[in-house]
Design a protein around this motif. Structure first.
Motif, PDB file in Angstrom:
ATOM      1  N   ASP A  31     -12.954 -70.225  -3.710  1.00  0.00           N
ATOM      2  CA  ASP A  31     -13.761 -71.319  -4.239  1.00  0.00           C
ATOM      3  C   ASP A  31     -14.519 -71.983  -3.097  1.00  0.00           C
ATOM      4  O   ASP A  31     -14.005 -72.081  -1.974  1.00  0.00           O
ATOM      5  N   GLN A  32     -15.705 -72.457  -3.409  1.00  0.00           N
ATOM      6  CA  GLN A  32     -16.541 -73.119  -2.399  1.00  0.00           C
ATOM      7  C   GLN A  32     -15.766 -74.269  -1.757  1.00  0.00           C
ATOM      8  O   GLN A  32     -15.177 -75.104  -2.436  1.00  0.00           O
ATOM      9  N   VAL A 111     -21.445 -63.730  -5.632  1.00  0.00           N
ATOM     10  CA  VAL A 111     -21.192 -65.129  -5.976  1.00  0.00           C
ATOM     11  C   VAL A 111     -21.383 -65.315  -7.472  1.00  0.00           C
ATOM     12  O   VAL A 111     -22.315 -64.770  -8.061  1.00  0.00           O
ATOM     13  N   ASP A 113     -21.420 -68.490 -10.435  1.00  0.00           N
ATOM     14  CA  ASP A 113     -21.412 -69.912 -10.764  1.00  0.00           C
ATOM     15  C   ASP A 113     -20.779 -70.034 -12.145  1.00  0.00           C
ATOM     16  O   ASP A 113     -21.370 -69.660 -13.149  1.00  0.00           O
ATOM     17  N   LYS A 117     -18.843 -74.448 -10.886  1.00  0.00           N
ATOM     18  CA  LYS A 117     -17.860 -74.081  -9.862  1.00  0.00           C
ATOM     19  C   LYS A 117     -18.352 -72.798  -9.207  1.00  0.00           C
ATOM     20  O   LYS A 117     -18.546 -71.787  -9.884  1.00  0.00           O
ATOM     21  N   ILE A 118     -18.538 -72.823  -7.898  1.00  0.00           N
ATOM     22  CA  ILE A 118     -19.050 -71.663  -7.169  1.00  0.00           C
ATOM     23  C   ILE A 118     -17.881 -70.857  -6.630  1.00  0.00           C
ATOM     24  O   ILE A 118     -17.080 -71.349  -5.839  1.00  0.00           O
ATOM     25  N   THR A 120     -16.892 -67.186  -4.738  1.00  0.00           N
ATOM     26  CA  THR A 120     -17.357 -65.993  -4.036  1.00  0.00           C
ATOM     27  C   THR A 120     -16.260 -64.941  -4.149  1.00  0.00           C
ATOM     28  O   THR A 120     -15.088 -65.225  -3.879  1.00  0.00           O
TER      29      THR A 120
END
Length: 156
Positions: A31-32, A111, A113, A117-118, A120
């Protein structure tokens, strides 16, 4: 309703994790802004079978269908989440999954979205997993020899 609740002593989660392995690589995510990685999955909803939950979570997160091959581990996990500084008691069923579509195999990193919530995603070799901050940590060692029968793992 997700089976997750907060108490004065901490948070309880009932969740599933999906292990997608291809060409000696495991699909993991981050998570970012978080310092750790984990496998795709999420919380189980009230009156939902765990096997259905893992399929739903993968579809929601990645937009692909999966076939459940078998359950690998039942994990009781007691930990303090680093960024929230919150105590967790978590029960997680880990499933070995097979992709029904090969579109996720095209890139080693991508990635997504998910409603703001981003996430990767990374395809990491099983050897690379030993060197990164993957949770729960038992996955780094146990992934190289998947059990044929369900194993119960408690982490305190």
């Amino acid at each position: 309703m997700d089976i997750s609740f907060k108490t004065a002593e901490g948070r309880f989660n009932y969740r599933v994790g999906g292990l997608i392995v291809h060409d000696n690589k495991l699909l993991i995510m981050q998570d970012q802004g978080q310092p750790y990685y984990y496998v795709p999955g999420g919380r189980i909803k009230m009156n939902e079978k765990s096997e259905d939950a893992v399929k739903r979570e993968i579809k929601e997160e990645l937009g692909v269908e999966v076939t459940v091959k078998r359950m690998l581990w039942v994990n009781e996990n007691f930990f303090k989440e680093e960024t929230l500084n919150e105590q967790f008691h978590e029960i997680c069923f880990f499933y070995l999954l097979e992709l029904e579509d090969e579109k996720l195999l095209k890139n080693n990193e991508f990635v997504v979205d998910e409603e703001g919530k981003i996430h990767t995603y990374f395809w990491k070799t099983l050897n690379e997993l030993k060197l990164i901050n993957l949770y729960p940590q038992f996955l780094r060692e146990k992934i190289v020899e998947l059990p044929l029968h369900i194993k119960h793992i408690v982490v305190t």
